[in-house]
Scaffold this active site. Sequence first.
Site: not given
Length: 346
Positions: A94, A107, A114, A118, A121, A165-166, A197, A220-222, A296
């Site tokens: 997508e 995007c 992936c 995470c 996700c 994906g990464e 990212s 993407s730290l979080h 979300n």
Amino acid sequence: METAKKDIRALTKEQLREFFVNNGDQAFRGNQVYEWLWNKAAYTFEDMTNISKETRQMLEENFVINHIKVDQMQRSNDGTIKNAVRLHDGLIVESVLIPTAKRTTACVSSQVGCSLDCKFCATARLKRMRNLNPDEIFDQVVAIDRESRLYFDRPLSNIVFMGMGEPLMNYNNVLKAIDKITSPEGLGMSPKRIVVSTSGVPKMIKKMADDEVKFGLAVSLHSAIDEVRTSIMPFNATFPLKDLREALEYWYSKTKNTITYEYVVWDGINDTKNDADALIQFCKFAPSKVNLIEYNPIDDGEFQQANSQALDMYISMLEKNNITVTVRRSRGKDIDAACGQLANKS
Ligand code: SF4
């Protein structure tokens, strides 16, 4: 047989030139075809109108153009568009068009599924099936550029590698795609308008720095606390924050490019003062800014966005420490196109 033919876009310009010389034509024909493939993003050999019919037929006999197909396009109430993109082998990824007043951002996905897991996700649940080829990444950008011109009357302005994906686990192909997107012989976009990212793969961040890439880096730290980060991003056990920090310091020393930290504040997970303090300390290692992203929930609702007091606490603490912070509202929630929601559900 159709499938035995090679995808012409796997050939370099030099190989295309050689192909024509070996087939009794002139090398510059290779340049013309290359331009059709990467500058004009031709879908078929038929589109190559300044190439003779015989030559187009000869290309047809030898090659295919494995172009992606936008299987389904969904439009959100807020203007966001999500494309379900079918690849030549039937797999689907997508990509999302995000319009704002002044920009259109694509995007894009870099892998089918992936390999990282995470917990927040939706893509993680698909598992990794394969890496995307450079042309499959390029095609997502072209499709969104065309939609942007059609529906918003302006070209695509920005690209983020934040879809499925990464990207740093498919580094070579992502770099090749960016090369085609940015080179004057391709789409000619400025690399400054592209952000890759990553969830934070230290070795690859250092490699990007060594490769002197010109695009931006977001992480993407979080959480800036190992225990918390590992609980939501299990690969952090393998690549702990001290390794990430070292890689980011290296990145900055080589590129002098500010790092963007993507950060979601979840209820009961990273919503305390202690969490915000740790983020501020982490931000001091290398010049950086923070995007606080609205979350979300995915199906099971295990992760919920923290309340507004927690967000306000983060914002005021970051601002007091002179760290630029932006709150990013999620877009396309009604069509599952928002951050962390891409999971081929359509
Ligand atoms: S957040 Fe990114 S790296 Fe993590 S599982 Fe999802 S797609 Fe992979």
